[in-house]
Design a protein around this motif. Structure first.
Motif, PDB file in Angstrom:
ATOM      1  N   ILE A 595       0.831  -1.206   0.000  1.00  0.00           N
ATOM      2  CA  ILE A 595       0.000   0.000   0.000  1.00  0.00           C
ATOM      3  C   ILE A 595       0.863   1.252   0.000  1.00  0.00           C
ATOM      4  CG2 ILE A 595      -1.686   1.360   1.326  1.00  0.00           C
ATOM      5  CD1 ILE A 595      -3.198  -1.111   1.840  1.00  0.00           C
ATOM      6  N   ALA A 596       1.841   1.285   0.900  1.00  0.00           N
ATOM      7  CA  ALA A 596       2.717   2.459   0.981  1.00  0.00           C
ATOM      8  C   ALA A 596       3.555   2.583  -0.282  1.00  0.00           C
ATOM      9  CB  ALA A 596       3.609   2.347   2.205  1.00  0.00           C
ATOM     10  N   ALA A 597       4.045   1.448  -0.760  1.00  0.00           N
ATOM     11  CA  ALA A 597       4.955   1.487  -1.908  1.00  0.00           C
ATOM     12  C   ALA A 597       4.255   1.952  -3.182  1.00  0.00           C
ATOM     13  CB  ALA A 597       5.560   0.108  -2.113  1.00  0.00           C
ATOM     14  N   LEU A 598       2.965   1.627  -3.293  1.00  0.00           N
ATOM     15  CA  LEU A 598       2.280   1.933  -4.568  1.00  0.00           C
ATOM     16  C   LEU A 598       1.366   3.154  -4.511  1.00  0.00           C
ATOM     17  CD1 LEU A 598       1.330  -1.645  -5.825  1.00  0.00           C
ATOM     18  CD2 LEU A 598       3.134  -0.164  -6.696  1.00  0.00           C
ATOM     19  N   SER A 599       1.290   3.791  -3.341  1.00  0.00           N
ATOM     20  CA  SER A 599       0.262   4.831  -3.223  1.00  0.00           C
ATOM     21  C   SER A 599       0.456   5.976  -4.224  1.00  0.00           C
ATOM     22  CB  SER A 599       0.169   5.345  -1.785  1.00  0.00           C
ATOM     23  OG  SER A 599       1.190   6.298  -1.566  1.00  0.00           O
ATOM     24  N   GLU A 600       1.690   6.394  -4.424  1.00  0.00           N
ATOM     25  CA  GLU A 600       1.926   7.484  -5.389  1.00  0.00           C
ATOM     26  C   GLU A 600       1.547   7.039  -6.804  1.00  0.00           C
ATOM     27  OE1 GLU A 600       3.630  10.847  -4.359  1.00  0.00           O
ATOM     28  OE2 GLU A 600       2.196   9.851  -3.027  1.00  0.00           O
ATOM     29  N   GLN A 601       1.913   5.797  -7.137  1.00  0.00           N
ATOM     30  CA  GLN A 601       1.602   5.285  -8.479  1.00  0.00           C
ATOM     31  C   GLN A 601       0.091   5.219  -8.709  1.00  0.00           C
ATOM     32  OE1 GLN A 601       4.102   4.296  -6.712  1.00  0.00           O
ATOM     33  NE2 GLN A 601       5.870   3.863  -8.034  1.00  0.00           N
ATOM     34  N   VAL A 602      -0.615   4.809  -7.677  1.00  0.00           N
ATOM     35  CA  VAL A 602      -2.074   4.706  -7.820  1.00  0.00           C
ATOM     36  C   VAL A 602      -2.673   6.095  -8.079  1.00  0.00           C
ATOM     37  CG1 VAL A 602      -4.226   4.181  -6.600  1.00  0.00           C
ATOM     38  CG2 VAL A 602      -2.290   2.607  -6.448  1.00  0.00           C
ATOM     39  N   GLU A 603      -2.179   7.084  -7.335  1.00  0.00           N
ATOM     40  CA  GLU A 603      -2.679   8.449  -7.531  1.00  0.00           C
ATOM     41  C   GLU A 603      -2.405   8.915  -8.964  1.00  0.00           C
ATOM     42  OE1 GLU A 603      -4.530  10.329  -5.662  1.00  0.00           O
ATOM     43  OE2 GLU A 603      -4.534   8.907  -3.988  1.00  0.00           O
ATOM     44  N   LEU A 604      -1.175   8.648  -9.416  1.00  0.00           N
ATOM     45  CA  LEU A 604      -0.821   9.084 -10.777  1.00  0.00           C
ATOM     46  C   LEU A 604      -1.642   8.353 -11.839  1.00  0.00           C
ATOM     47  CD1 LEU A 604       3.040   9.579 -10.573  1.00  0.00           C
ATOM     48  CD2 LEU A 604       1.366  11.287 -11.271  1.00  0.00           C
ATOM     49  N   LEU A 605      -1.907   7.093 -11.575  1.00  0.00           N
ATOM     50  CA  LEU A 605      -2.693   6.293 -12.510  1.00  0.00           C
ATOM     51  C   LEU A 605      -4.105   6.889 -12.649  1.00  0.00           C
ATOM     52  CD1 LEU A 605      -1.745   3.719 -13.910  1.00  0.00           C
ATOM     53  CD2 LEU A 605      -2.908   2.393 -12.167  1.00  0.00           C
ATOM     54  N   TYR A 606      -4.655   7.256 -11.507  1.00  0.00           N
ATOM     55  CA  TYR A 606      -5.997   7.835 -11.492  1.00  0.00           C
ATOM     56  C   TYR A 606      -6.010   9.195 -12.210  1.00  0.00           C
ATOM     57  CZ  TYR A 606     -10.289   9.937  -9.652  1.00  0.00           C
ATOM     58  OH  TYR A 606     -11.500  10.568  -9.531  1.00  0.00           O
ATOM     59  N   ASP A 607      -4.983  10.010 -11.902  1.00  0.00           N
ATOM     60  CA  ASP A 607      -4.899  11.309 -12.575  1.00  0.00           C
ATOM     61  C   ASP A 607      -4.739  11.145 -14.084  1.00  0.00           C
ATOM     62  OD1 ASP A 607      -5.323  12.903 -10.415  1.00  0.00           O
ATOM     63  OD2 ASP A 607      -3.211  13.136  -9.899  1.00  0.00           O
ATOM     64  N   ASP A 619      -5.892  16.775  -7.750  1.00  0.00           N
ATOM     65  CA  ASP A 619      -5.206  17.815  -6.994  1.00  0.00           C
ATOM     66  C   ASP A 619      -3.974  18.209  -7.820  1.00  0.00           C
ATOM     67  OD1 ASP A 619      -3.595  19.282  -5.358  1.00  0.00           O
ATOM     68  OD2 ASP A 619      -3.772  17.947  -3.613  1.00  0.00           O
ATOM     69  N   PRO A 620      -4.106  19.247  -8.659  1.00  0.00           N
ATOM     70  CA  PRO A 620      -3.023  19.566  -9.606  1.00  0.00           C
ATOM     71  C   PRO A 620      -1.666  19.788  -8.930  1.00  0.00           C
ATOM     72  CG  PRO A 620      -4.996  20.812 -10.142  1.00  0.00           C
ATOM     73  CD  PRO A 620      -5.262  20.132  -8.845  1.00  0.00           C
ATOM     74  N   ALA A 621      -1.647  20.417  -7.740  1.00  0.00           N
ATOM     75  CA  ALA A 621      -0.365  20.685  -7.083  1.00  0.00           C
ATOM     76  C   ALA A 621       0.306  19.372  -6.685  1.00  0.00           C
ATOM     77  CB  ALA A 621      -0.584  21.568  -5.864  1.00  0.00           C
ATOM     78  N   ALA A 622      -0.494  18.468  -6.117  1.00  0.00           N
ATOM     79  CA  ALA A 622       0.070  17.183  -5.706  1.00  0.00           C
ATOM     80  C   ALA A 622       0.540  16.408  -6.935  1.00  0.00           C
ATOM     81  CB  ALA A 622      -0.980  16.385  -4.950  1.00  0.00           C
ATOM     82  N   PHE A 623      -0.230  16.512  -8.006  1.00  0.00           N
ATOM     83  CA  PHE A 623       0.145  15.835  -9.257  1.00  0.00           C
ATOM     84  C   PHE A 623       1.507  16.335  -9.748  1.00  0.00           C
ATOM     85  CE2 PHE A 623       0.172  16.069 -13.956  1.00  0.00           C
ATOM     86  CZ  PHE A 623       0.087  14.718 -14.267  1.00  0.00           C
ATOM     87  N   ALA A 624       1.672  17.677  -9.740  1.00  0.00           N
ATOM     88  CA  ALA A 624       2.939  18.259 -10.210  1.00  0.00           C
ATOM     89  C   ALA A 624       4.097  17.793  -9.326  1.00  0.00           C
ATOM     90  CB  ALA A 624       2.841  19.781 -10.214  1.00  0.00           C
ATOM     91  N   ALA A 625       3.855  17.754  -8.002  1.00  0.00           N
ATOM     92  CA  ALA A 625       4.923  17.337  -7.093  1.00  0.00           C
ATOM     93  C   ALA A 625       5.338  15.895  -7.383  1.00  0.00           C
ATOM     94  CB  ALA A 625       4.447  17.486  -5.652  1.00  0.00           C
ATOM     95  N   ARG A 626       4.322  15.024  -7.585  1.00  0.00           N
ATOM     96  CA  ARG A 626       4.635  13.608  -7.871  1.00  0.00           C
ATOM     97  C   ARG A 626       5.403  13.466  -9.171  1.00  0.00           C
ATOM     98  NH1 ARG A 626      -1.106  12.822  -6.470  1.00  0.00           N
ATOM     99  NH2 ARG A 626      -1.033  12.374  -4.252  1.00  0.00           N
TER     100      ARG A 626
END
Ligand code: ADP
Length: 636
Positions: A595-607, A619-626
């Motif tokens: 869960i921790a390892a993939l959380s950023e990837q999941v967010e990016l996948l959804y975006d 969340d555009p700011a969080a997207f840019a940071a990732r």
């Protein structure tokens, strides 16, 4: 009428043209129009309309024409004075009419009109025609235009005068002026050809032969002092009453231009006489160009006549909104002549005529589609988006309209009909698949199309705004249900495909995939309605899909853009089990601390799925940071 030069000490009022008109005049005077002679057509056309209007008003107020009930248009060329005069005894214009009609551009749809001028004379002339600025064409041939007019029933007459350079003057004119309008053009040096009898006769014959009033032509002031008797320069009978075989293409074209304020050619002409329960004549045209205000106004511009007398072009009842691109006339023998415009509302005779004409147009379109497909496709290209409004609102004609509707599709170049689509359906396919979007290019790139393309299953590509709406009303064609490929689960496994071998190879096994989908579901929580493996993706890793009973994604976004709707409903996230990214994530998903390892990837996948739908990330700011983190990691 008064000699335009004669009036003197009367109070004169100077007024500037509306800014748009001044700009337009400059354009007209300084552009090289190939057909300057059209100014005469414009004046005759206005004169004839003015007579039509008075003839109608006099039905209820006969005193308006007590001086004369014979309507005429007179043209007088005075060689000595160098003037050309066009005179009519129609409705005339009062003080305020002159100002608003000859000082502004008073048509709907003129916003941004000037911006559309291209500098290409041909195209600009068409624009001018479409916006009904016909009168101003007089300044192509004259730098001193004097309009004297008395409105029928008024005691006072007014004179409007301009050199076309930005302003005009108004002054009272001789109150004894004959009813109607007189326009005197002091011709420019290079426009003296418009004083020649032969030239004028040819112009009138070419452009105005269809005018249902006598147009008399007199040439005076010749050097040899010989004054010819005025001659009648046109046929003078209503074009639609003549037999088809006696009407030339050119006459139809000119009539179309006159009634439709158009400059193009008619793409299709429908001319017939209906006899039986109702007796009426019809002369209607499909334009070859799409008028600019087609989507601003749903009113049909078809003119209603009763026994050759013009009644109105202002009634909603003539033809349905989805045929509002048709121009022309309908002339009824059964309606009473003294019918008022109000009486036309919900009038049963008119309703029957409208029904008959609409059905006739539909059958003509059907005939054209099978006989001259190319011509019909051009018609559809221009007006299909309007005709499809009928699918939404005209339930009685829905089936007939579906038959003549044309579509873009992944299966063919150009257009296809629904029956042709059905004839190409795959073994096992029981639905007509479609996708909607803002334009054809982006629709063709929809990730949801990939699986269908890979399996050779044809999908209709719909990109007119109206498509999302009629698709809500129409459920099937020829027993086959319509199915949006961006809504509901897509199970393509039952459809025969040459490519099935590739289908099963290379996929993440179901059990591993379930671990990943559960993990994604947990992380995205309420933001999605479901996370599942997709049958419709090949190249792309993810996509969003609306629920079966929900609103199509594109429609929902459109409604939201128009603020008719707040918040998008939840959609399912579909993932591609053959995609390398999904495979890698699935492998990691069963390991420790997934869960921790993939959380950023999941967010990016959804975006990513949102971006593919033309939306912004959650969340555009969080997207840019990732993205920054990932990009930094990829720099070697
Ligand atoms: P259009 O005829 O396309 O509306 P024009 O610029 O030619 O545009 O004319 C503007 C308006 O001026 C007309 O709609 C009409 O109301 C009025 N008009 C023009 N000529 C005459 C005329 N001879 N008699 C009465 N009204 C006229």
């Amino acid at each position: 009428m008064t000699d335009s030069q004669g009036t003197s000490e009367a109070v004169e009022e100077k007024r500037g043209f509306e800014a748009e008109v001044a700009k337009l005049l400059k354009l007209m005077v300084h552009s090289v129009y190939s057909e300057r002679e059209i100014f005469l057509r414009e004046l005759i056309s206005n004169a004839s309309d003015a007579c039509d209007k008075l003839r109608y008003e006099a039905l209820t107020q006969p005193e308006l024409i007590k001086d004369s009930g014979d309507f005429t248009v007179e043209i007088i060329a005075d060689k000595k004075a160098g003037t050309l005069t066009v005179r009519d005894n129609g409705i005339g214009m009062g003080h305020d009419d002159l100002i608003s009609n000859l000082g502004t551009i008073a048509r709907s749809g003129t916003e941004g009109f000037m911006d559309q001028f291209t500098g290409d004379a041909q195209k600009d002339v068409q624009l001018i025609g479409q916006f009904g600025v016909g009168f101003y064409s007089v300044f192509m041939v004259s730098d001193d235009v004097v309009v004297t007019s008395r409105r029928a029933g008024d005691d006072e007459a007014w004179q409007w005068r301009s050199d076309g350079e930005g302003s005009y003057t108004m002054r009272p004119a001789d109150a004894d002026s004959v009813r109607g309008t007189e326009i005197i053009l002091h011709l420019k040096e290079d426009a003296k050809e418009y004083l020649e009898q032969i030239r004028l006769q040819t112009i009138i014959k070419t452009y105005s032969d269809h005018i249902a009033l006598p147009i008399s032509l007199a040439v005076v002031g010749s050097d040899d002092e010989k004054t010819e008797e005025p001659l009648i320069a046109n046929e003078g009978s209503a074009l639609w009453t003549r037999t088809k075989s006696e009407i030339t293409e050119e006459q139809y074209t000119e009539f179309y231009r006159h009634t439709g304020h158009a400059y193009d050619e008619p793409a299709h002409t429908i001319h017939y006489k209906a006899e039986g329960m109702q007796e009426y004549s019809v002369l209607l045209f499909v334009p070859s160009q799409r008028p600019m205000n087609l989507f601003e106004n749903r009113k049909s511009p078809v003119k209603l006549y009763v026994k050759r007398v013009f009644i109105t072009d202002e009634t909603q009842e003539m033809l349905p909104g989805w045929l509002r691109f048709m121009h022309g006339i309908i002339d009824s023998e059964d309606l009473p002549l003294n019918i008022s415009r109000e009486m036309l509302q919900n009038n049963p005779v008119l309703a029957r005529i409208s029904k008959g004409v609409t059905n006739k147009i539909l059958s003509e379109f059907e005939k054209l589609a099978s006989k001259d497909t190319e011509k019909y496709e051009a018609l559809w290209e221009n007006f299909g988006a309007v005709i499809k409004e009928g699918l939404y609102e005209d339930s009685d004609r829905r089936d007939a309209l579906l038959k003549i509707s044309m579509f873009r599709s992944t299966g063919v170049e150009g257009w296809t009909t629904l029956s042709d689509y059905v004839s190409r359906m795959k073994e096992g396919q029981d639905k007509i698949y479609y996708v909607t979007g803002a334009d054809e290019v982006s629709v063709r790139k929809s990730p949801q199309l990939e699986g269908f393309k890979a399996k050779g299953i044809e999908v209709l590509l719909l990109s007119d705004t109206v498509d999302d709406f009629w698709m809500q009303m129409v459920t099937e064609f020829d027993g086959k249900a319509f199915q949006s490929i961006t809504r509901g689960a897509a199970d393509l496994s039952g459809i025969d495909s040459s490519d099935t071998a590739k289908d099963t190879a290379d996929k993440v096994p179901d059990s591993t995939l379930t671990v990943l989908t559960t993990l994604i579901k947990e992380q995205l929580g309420d933001r999605v309605s479901d996370v599942r493996a997709s049958d419709r993706l090949v190249e792309t890793a993810v996509c969003l899909v609306a629920d079966e009973g929900g609103m199509d994604i594109h429609l929902e976004r459109m409604l939201k853009a128009n603020s008719q709707f707040d918040g998008l409903s939840k959609r399912a996230l579909e993932i591609n089990p053959s995609h390398s990214l999904v495979k890698a994530m699935a492998e990691r998903a069963s390991g420790d601390g997934a869960i921790a390892a993939l959380s950023e990837q999941v967010e990016l996948l959804y975006d990513q799925a949102r971006i593919l739908e033309g939306e912004t990330p959650d969340d555009p700011a969080a997207f840019a940071a990732r993205m920054s983190v990932i990009m930094s990691g990829s720099i070697v």
